[in-house]
Design an enzyme around this catalytic site. Structure first.
Site, PDB file in Angstrom:
ATOM      1  N   GLU A 288     -22.190   2.814  42.822  1.00 31.38           N
ATOM      2  CA  GLU A 288     -20.742   2.888  43.029  1.00 31.38           C
ATOM      3  C   GLU A 288     -20.120   3.900  42.081  1.00 31.38           C
ATOM      4  O   GLU A 288     -20.651   4.178  41.014  1.00 31.38           O
ATOM      5  CB  GLU A 288     -20.116   1.508  42.779  1.00 31.38           C
ATOM      6  CG  GLU A 288     -20.561   0.493  43.809  1.00 31.38           C
ATOM      7  CD  GLU A 288     -19.992  -0.906  43.599  1.00 31.38           C
ATOM      8  OE1 GLU A 288     -19.693  -1.564  44.593  1.00 31.38           O
ATOM      9  OE2 GLU A 288     -19.856  -1.341  42.445  1.00 31.38           O
TER      10      GLU A 288
ATOM     11  N   CYS B  71     -15.169   7.401  37.276  1.00 29.02           N
ATOM     12  CA  CYS B  71     -16.171   6.614  36.563  1.00 29.02           C
ATOM     13  C   CYS B  71     -17.463   6.745  37.375  1.00 29.02           C
ATOM     14  O   CYS B  71     -17.515   6.310  38.521  1.00 29.02           O
ATOM     15  CB  CYS B  71     -15.676   5.173  36.503  1.00 29.02           C
ATOM     16  SG  CYS B  71     -16.845   4.043  35.749  1.00 29.02           S
TER      17      CYS B  71
ATOM     18  N   CYS C 228     -29.220  -1.339  36.113  1.00 28.73           N
ATOM     19  CA  CYS C 228     -29.266  -1.071  34.681  1.00 28.73           C
ATOM     20  C   CYS C 228     -30.307  -1.992  34.071  1.00 28.73           C
ATOM     21  O   CYS C 228     -30.442  -3.141  34.480  1.00 28.73           O
ATOM     22  CB  CYS C 228     -27.900  -1.340  34.046  1.00 28.73           C
ATOM     23  SG  CYS C 228     -27.826  -0.929  32.288  1.00 28.73           S
TER      24      CYS C 228
ATOM     25  N   CYS D  68     -27.195  -6.912  29.709  1.00 28.26           N
ATOM     26  CA  CYS D  68     -26.069  -7.544  29.010  1.00 28.26           C
ATOM     27  C   CYS D  68     -25.514  -8.686  29.868  1.00 28.26           C
ATOM     28  O   CYS D  68     -25.218  -8.498  31.042  1.00 28.26           O
ATOM     29  CB  CYS D  68     -24.960  -6.528  28.709  1.00 28.26           C
ATOM     30  SG  CYS D  68     -25.528  -5.161  27.698  1.00 28.26           S
TER      31      CYS D  68
ATOM     32  N   CYS E 122     -22.160  -8.443  32.009  1.00 31.14           N
ATOM     33  CA  CYS E 122     -21.972  -7.294  32.894  1.00 31.14           C
ATOM     34  C   CYS E 122     -22.748  -7.519  34.184  1.00 31.14           C
ATOM     35  O   CYS E 122     -23.949  -7.797  34.152  1.00 31.14           O
ATOM     36  CB  CYS E 122     -22.459  -6.029  32.195  1.00 31.14           C
ATOM     37  SG  CYS E 122     -22.414  -4.570  33.254  1.00 31.14           S
TER      38      CYS E 122
ATOM     39  N   GLY F 251     -25.360   1.681  35.067  1.00 29.20           N
ATOM     40  CA  GLY F 251     -26.438   2.319  34.326  1.00 29.20           C
ATOM     41  C   GLY F 251     -26.139   2.571  32.868  1.00 29.20           C
ATOM     42  O   GLY F 251     -24.997   2.550  32.424  1.00 29.20           O
ATOM     43  N   GLU F 252     -27.222   2.796  32.133  1.00 32.28           N
ATOM     44  CA  GLU F 252     -27.132   3.173  30.729  1.00 32.28           C
ATOM     45  C   GLU F 252     -27.456   4.676  30.675  1.00 32.28           C
ATOM     46  O   GLU F 252     -28.616   5.067  30.822  1.00 32.28           O
ATOM     47  CB  GLU F 252     -28.126   2.334  29.910  1.00 32.28           C
ATOM     48  CG  GLU F 252     -28.402   2.836  28.508  1.00 32.28           C
ATOM     49  CD  GLU F 252     -27.156   3.164  27.698  1.00 32.28           C
ATOM     50  OE1 GLU F 252     -26.180   2.377  27.691  1.00 32.28           O
ATOM     51  OE2 GLU F 252     -27.139   4.245  27.070  1.00 32.28           O
TER      52      GLU F 252
ATOM     53  N   SER G 106     -20.588   0.920  22.927  1.00 33.77           N
ATOM     54  CA  SER G 106     -20.231  -0.438  23.361  1.00 33.77           C
ATOM     55  C   SER G 106     -20.718  -1.421  22.306  1.00 33.77           C
ATOM     56  O   SER G 106     -21.868  -1.823  22.315  1.00 33.77           O
ATOM     57  CB  SER G 106     -20.906  -0.745  24.703  1.00 33.77           C
ATOM     58  OG  SER G 106     -20.418   0.131  25.686  1.00 33.77           O
TER      59      SER G 106
ATOM     60  N   ASN H  18     -13.582  -8.493  32.159  1.00 29.56           N
ATOM     61  CA  ASN H  18     -13.377  -8.635  33.598  1.00 29.56           C
ATOM     62  C   ASN H  18     -14.334  -9.685  34.136  1.00 29.56           C
ATOM     63  O   ASN H  18     -15.476  -9.770  33.690  1.00 29.56           O
ATOM     64  CB  ASN H  18     -13.633  -7.300  34.298  1.00 29.56           C
ATOM     65  CG  ASN H  18     -12.597  -6.268  33.904  1.00 29.56           C
ATOM     66  OD1 ASN H  18     -11.401  -6.506  34.026  1.00 29.56           O
ATOM     67  ND2 ASN H  18     -13.051  -5.131  33.403  1.00 29.56           N
TER      68      ASN H  18
ATOM     69  N   CYS I 174     -14.575  -2.286  34.738  1.00 29.16           N
ATOM     70  CA  CYS I 174     -15.736  -2.266  33.846  1.00 29.16           C
ATOM     71  C   CYS I 174     -16.580  -3.516  34.029  1.00 29.16           C
ATOM     72  O   CYS I 174     -16.055  -4.621  33.963  1.00 29.16           O
ATOM     73  CB  CYS I 174     -15.304  -2.255  32.386  1.00 29.16           C
ATOM     74  SG  CYS I 174     -14.289  -0.879  31.932  1.00 29.16           S
TER      75      CYS I 174
HETATM   76  N1  SAH Z   1     -24.238   1.295  29.736  1.00 24.36           N
HETATM   77  C1  SAH Z   1     -23.029   1.912  29.234  1.00 24.36           C
HETATM   78  C2  SAH Z   1     -21.944   1.966  30.280  1.00 24.36           C
HETATM   79  C3  SAH Z   1     -21.551   0.598  30.713  1.00 24.36           C
HETATM   80  S1  SAH Z   1     -20.004   0.252  31.461  1.00 24.36           S
HETATM   81  C4  SAH Z   1     -22.541   1.132  28.037  1.00 24.36           C
HETATM   82  O1  SAH Z   1     -23.063   0.051  27.788  1.00 24.36           O
HETATM   83  O2  SAH Z   1     -21.667   1.603  27.339  1.00 24.36           O
HETATM   84  C5  SAH Z   1     -18.747   0.678  30.397  1.00 24.36           C
HETATM   85  C6  SAH Z   1     -18.180  -0.412  29.499  1.00 24.36           C
HETATM   86  O3  SAH Z   1     -17.816  -1.606  30.198  1.00 24.36           O
HETATM   87  C7  SAH Z   1     -19.147  -0.827  28.429  1.00 24.36           C
HETATM   88  O4  SAH Z   1     -18.500  -0.858  27.201  1.00 24.36           O
HETATM   89  C8  SAH Z   1     -19.516  -2.217  28.861  1.00 24.36           C
HETATM   90  O5  SAH Z   1     -20.006  -3.002  27.816  1.00 24.36           O
HETATM   91  C9  SAH Z   1     -18.204  -2.703  29.411  1.00 24.36           C
HETATM   92  N2  SAH Z   1     -18.314  -3.912  30.228  1.00 24.36           N
HETATM   93  C10 SAH Z   1     -19.410  -4.401  30.842  1.00 24.36           C
HETATM   94  N3  SAH Z   1     -19.127  -5.540  31.480  1.00 24.36           N
HETATM   95  C11 SAH Z   1     -17.826  -5.787  31.275  1.00 24.36           C
HETATM   96  C12 SAH Z   1     -16.933  -6.813  31.702  1.00 24.36           C
HETATM   97  N4  SAH Z   1     -17.347  -7.807  32.472  1.00 24.36           N
HETATM   98  N5  SAH Z   1     -15.650  -6.731  31.305  1.00 24.36           N
HETATM   99  C13 SAH Z   1     -15.220  -5.709  30.533  1.00 24.36           C
HETATM  100  N6  SAH Z   1     -16.006  -4.706  30.111  1.00 24.36           N
HETATM  101  C14 SAH Z   1     -17.294  -4.744  30.473  1.00 24.36           C
END
Ligand code: SAH
Length: 414
Positions: free
Chosen positions: A137, A150, A157, A161, A164, A218-219, A275, A354, A397
């Protein structure tokens, strides 16, 4: 006073408060360590595309296809400045070989499965099917004075986490450089056609994506080479690339320390975001499984080094999760750890959590959020709450995950 706020005010020795209903358990490998997947599973490679190649390689490939090398530049102009892969638009190419040339250089990479937009039309989420059926997406957002996309860098990924949705779905595979770039080209095409609402002017022809955030699926640093090649194409002048500013590109990572160091040495001044989500290892071990490899202090040292080498202020992302990581003492500890490393090098970007499917966690209350932000600002650490977009279309996010419904839609199209 609620029980949790009493505990919150008692300082670092307080026990961690968790929602009673919590049912989450961390996925572990055979050795009992948090499950992490760094290597991309082997799948059929996507077709090679112009955006996977350097300008010199593009010329070579066009010659292999039996045409003079200068045709490569014409193709690149169509792709990177007119955002088209449609041979019908390429009247400057010889009609007899046009289809074959385009098929060889600009093979289709992303099939649009679904597009969701918010009521105001200023946020659009795309669901794409890749050549092998993998789903990814991207989310396009109009803000006053900028348009941000974005992008995804992997299908799924491997970082696991728990808060997420993408992380919980696991890694399908790395995306290719051209698959990353194509997300931008498709968004630019849509904007040029007037498909992104939220602005009164009728002339969208000159507008395009100004900012990229690697915050989709993804990371990015686990797919380092392809992501960096994509960044180079984003910033290369048109028609070799998209002619964007490196400052407008944000690479966000869960904290792969050796790759952060490498990024600092690239000499491309992208914006860097870490993050963090917890200032102490005890909690971060649980929230961010990769913390089992690189600890909070190592990740912060690497982020600070990024600032020292590039002069670019870094961002710390911190999803605020109710009663999990939102304690006032954690705001103080975060401020202390950041200030220990200097002043003016960092800002903090809290993100209200979120909702994701099956997660038992929720966002912090408004009061707790405000207090968290206030404490950091008071300690001299610039802190601004992120305006997260697209919650109603599961585009915010951490919400990007292909559902079974998405899969059914993709299959119906295949
Ligand atoms: N893998 C990368 C990009 C991830 S998405 C990273 O970890 O940075 C971008 C951001 O959204 C990251 O900071 C991630 O931790 C955050 N994120 C993930 N799940 C989330 C959620 N449910 N609510 C808010 N932020 C979230």
């Amino acid at each position: 006073m609620t029980e949790s706020s009493r505990i919150r005010s008692t300082g670092p020795a307080a026990t961690q408060v968790r929602p009673r209903t919590e049912g989450w358990t961390q996925k572990k490998d055979e050795a009992g360590r948090p499950l992490l997947q760094f290597a991309s599973p082997k799948r059929g490679k996507p077709p090679v595309h112009l955006a996977d190649l350097t300008p010199a390689e593009r010329t070579e490939k066009v010659k292999e296809l039996g045409l003079p090398g200068f045709r490569a530049k014409q193709l690149a102009t169509h792709y990177f400045t007119h955002y088209t892969s449609d041979p019908a638009h390429m009247t400057d190419l010889p009609a007899a070989q046009r289809d074959e040339l385009v098929a060889g250089m600009l093979p289709p990479l992303l099939t649009e499965v679904r597009r969701l937009e918010t009521d105001r039309g200023d946020t659009i989420k795309f669901l794409w099917r890749l050549h092998d059926g993998a789903l990814v997406e991207s989310v396009l957002m109009r803000y006053p004075g900028r348009i941000t996309l974005c992008v995804s860098s992997q299908a799924g990924c491997g970082m696991n986490c728990p808060f997420c949705a993408t992380g919980q779905a696991g890694l399908t595979r790395n995306m290719s450089t051209a698959e990353i770039i194509e997300q931008i080209v498709r968004a630019n095409r849509l904007i040029a056609e007037g498909g992104l609402g939220g602005k009164k002017s009728d002339d969208h022809s000159m507008e395009r994506v100004s900012n990229i955030v690697f915050m989709g699926m993804g990371e990015p640093l686990a797919n380092y080479k392809r992501v960096m090649d994509a960044v180079r194409i984003m910033v290369a002048p048109q028609p070799d690339g998209l002619g964007m500013s490196a400052r407008g590109v944000t690479v966000s990572t869960v904290g792969l320390v050796p790759a952060i160091r490498k990024l600092a040495d690239e000499n491309i001044p992208v914006t860097f975001a870490l993050s963090l989500h917890a200032p102490d290892d005890q909690l971060r071990d649980e929230l961010i499984p990769v913390n089992s490899r690189w600890k909070v202090d190592e990740a912060l040292d690497a982020a600070h080094e990024y600032y020292e080498k590039t002069g670019r202020r870094v961002s710390i992302e911190y999803a605020l999760i109710k009663d999990m990581n939102d304690h006032a003492w954690r705001a103080d500890l975060l401020a202390e750890k950041l200030n220990q490393r200097g002043r003016g090098w960092v800002h903090v970007n809290p993100i209200p959590l979120n909702p994701t499917p099956e997660s038992v966690w929720t966002a912090s209350t408004r009061e707790v959020t405000n207090e968290f932000v206030r404490r950091l600002n008071e300690a001299g650490v610039p802190t601004t709450l992120r305006d997260t977009r697209g919650k109603e279309i599961d585009g915010a996010c951490g919400q990007l995950v292909a559902t079974t419904e998405d899969e059914a839609a993709a299959e119906a199209m295949a």
